[in-house]
Enzyme design. Structure first.
Site, PDB file in Angstrom:
ATOM      1  N   HIS A 185      25.146  69.368  71.900  1.00  0.00           N
ATOM      2  CA  HIS A 185      24.012  69.461  71.266  1.00  0.00           C
ATOM      3  C   HIS A 185      24.061  69.033  69.799  1.00  0.00           C
ATOM      4  CE1 HIS A 185      26.131  73.336  69.576  1.00  0.00           C
ATOM      5  NE2 HIS A 185      25.559  72.838  68.709  1.00  0.00           N
ATOM      6  N   ASP A 236      27.605  72.303  77.571  1.00  0.00           N
ATOM      7  CA  ASP A 236      27.330  71.930  76.362  1.00  0.00           C
ATOM      8  C   ASP A 236      28.552  70.976  75.726  1.00  0.00           C
ATOM      9  OD1 ASP A 236      25.884  71.157  73.757  1.00  0.00           O
ATOM     10  OD2 ASP A 236      26.167  73.201  73.063  1.00  0.00           O
ATOM     11  N   SER A 254      29.956  73.611  65.376  1.00  0.00           N
ATOM     12  CA  SER A 254      29.835  73.290  66.605  1.00  0.00           C
ATOM     13  C   SER A 254      30.621  72.087  67.230  1.00  0.00           C
ATOM     14  CB  SER A 254      28.199  72.887  67.032  1.00  0.00           C
ATOM     15  OG  SER A 254      27.721  74.257  66.867  1.00  0.00           O
TER      16      SER A 254
END
Length: 471
Positions: free
Chosen positions: A99, A134, A209
């Site tokens: 992402h 992810d 992230s």
């Protein structure tokens, strides 16, 4: 007498050993060791321009050019986003979250400042992504070998609940930052099929992230991916995808540019406690029950609906989640021994795994189904034999059984989630086509002293087993 018992109780309690891990005096040495391998990631994407408010700046107005000059026109513009990552090889492979880079036109890598480190932003090539976990793999080119970190064992010492961990990344775009905490929980599942998250209270925020979660040996045991928060900021509930999952994904992305997961070719469901009495030879609620076997590896190996997979490739299966993860992490084309329970007997089969990414959609097409009412009441349900007209209306091909027309309110069938339109194709792990077949299965179960009857129910093409009481 009471005093004596109390004394014994205290003596027993004091005998329980307590192991304490010394709190590290500082994380400075660890941070200094691994920081050269942690990177900030900047992505940019061209997005469509925004048009001004309708009616505020009419077409042809003298203010139209003024409005467009200040960014209110329909010209494309570039949007940027920030994230984190880490180098896993001297030749420049970098791991991050999917992402972070999804949809990006340009990806640039900033390295931790220091001697021998690239001082300039380096453009990164996208090698491959896996939206299911992810995870994304990038590659940069540099004239000298890059410092890198290695993956550790997310199932071993250093990743236990209570062990110290350290997170690094680019939280909220503030640049390189370190936070520390402990492993709060393991084997967390959020929404994905292959989820295996480490939960930590080390501060993780937006921008973290894709960054690494280190154990105290400086090995990466997780990739920081998500937080649970009512306000978008860290409240001490962060999640890192475990290295046990990530390493397998990264190896495939590096070799193929995509994932190639093993595929067994069955629909499955968990075995619930109320099913145990209805399944001959099963002593506890464990394993994965097969509800459907389309053409594919499992059918070729002889698996059938109603089989319970108890052991896969030498691993005892507790539930469907465990089986899905093990199968997905197995190589395509591997011959796997499988132990199943069928009608009270243990059977050994060998399955040659297919590839999930190319086979699953073809094997399990989505069907639609609606029922038309008939009459006959059994076990809190109004049932009807499946006529050709009803089968055509429901889009059913090749299946025989009884259609549930109505479910009595407050009945066990209603509590178990059965509804009008469901199709019962098996009872007592035997196929049924008529009400007489169903009655015979009920009678056999009662004569055998069973308290419940196991039904195979299909809804919109998707099968599941339900146990209904006979008393």
């Amino acid at each position: 007498m009471l005093a004596g018992l109390l004394a014994v109780g205290l003596a027993v309690a004091s005998a329980v050993p307590v192991f304490a891990q010394e709190r590290p005096a500082t994380f400075a040495d660890l941070a200094e060791q691994v920081s050269p391998s942690v990177v900030n990631i900047t992505t940019s994407t061209v997005v469509a321009g925004r048009t001004g408010p309708q009616g505020v700046v009419p077409e042809g107005s003298p203010f139209e050019d003024f409005f467009n000059d200040f960014g209110g026109g329909d010209q494309p513009r570039r949007s940027s986003a920030l994230g984190s990552g880490f180098v896993i090889s001297a030749d420049g492979f970098i791991v991050t979250n999917n992402h972070v880079i999804e949809g990006a036109d340009e990806i640039e890598i900033e390295f931790f400042p220091g001697e021998g480190q690239p001082a300039e932003l380096l453009p990164a090539e996208l090698i491959g992504t896996d939206p299911n976990t992810d995870i994304a793999l990038l590659k940069v080119e540099y004239e000298t070998p890059l410092q890198f970190v290695e993956f550790g064992d997310s199932d071993g010492v250093g990743a236990r609940v209570g062990d110290w961990v350290m997170a690094m990344g680019n939280p909220l775009g503030q640049g390189f930052s370190v936070s520390a905490g402990i492993v709060s929980a393991r084997n967390r599942s959020l929404q994905g099929t292959y989820d295996d998250y480490i939960q930590t209270d080390a501060a993780i925020n937006r921008g973290n992230s894709g960054g690494p979660l280190f154990n105290m040996d400086g090995d990466v045991i997780g990739v920081n991916t998500a937080i649970l928060s009512p306000n978008g900021g860290s409240i001490g509930i962060g999640f890192a995808m475990s290295s046990a999952v990530v390493t397998n994904v990264v190896d495939q992305l590096e070799e193929f540019g995509e994932t190639r997961r093993g595929w067994l070719g069955v629909r499955i469901q968990d075995v619930t406690v109320d099913m145990v009495d209805a399944i001959e030879g099963l002593a506890e609620a464990r394993g994965a029950m097969v509800t459907d076997v389309p053409p594919g590896p499992a059918e070729d190996a002889g698996l059938e609906a109603g089989d319970i997979i108890l052991v896969f490739d030498g691993v005892e299966i507790e539930d469907t989640r465990e089986l899905v993860q093990i199968v997905g992490n197995s190589p395509v084309g591997k011959d796997v021994p499988v132990e199943i329970l069928r009608a009270g007997d243990m059977i050994d089969v060998t399955v040659t795994l297919g590839r999930r990414e190319t086979a699953e959609a073809a094997a399990f097409p989505e069907d639609g189904a609606e029922a038309e009412p008939e009459t006959t009441n059994m076990l809190g349900m109004t049932l009807s034999e499946l006529t050709p007209e009803m089968a055509e209306a429901m889009g059913i091909t090749g299946d025989a059984g009884l259609v549930i027309v109505e479910v009595e309110e407050g009945s066990e069938a209603a509590e178990k989630g059965l509804v009008s339109g469901d199709l019962i194709t098996e009872a007592g792990q035997q196929k049924i086509a008529t009400i007489a077949d169903f009655e015979a299965r009920v009678e056999e179960a009662q004569d055998g002293g069973r308290k419940s009857l196991l039904l195979l129910v299909r809804r919109d093409g998707a099968p599941r087993f339900v146990a209904l009481g006979l008393e």
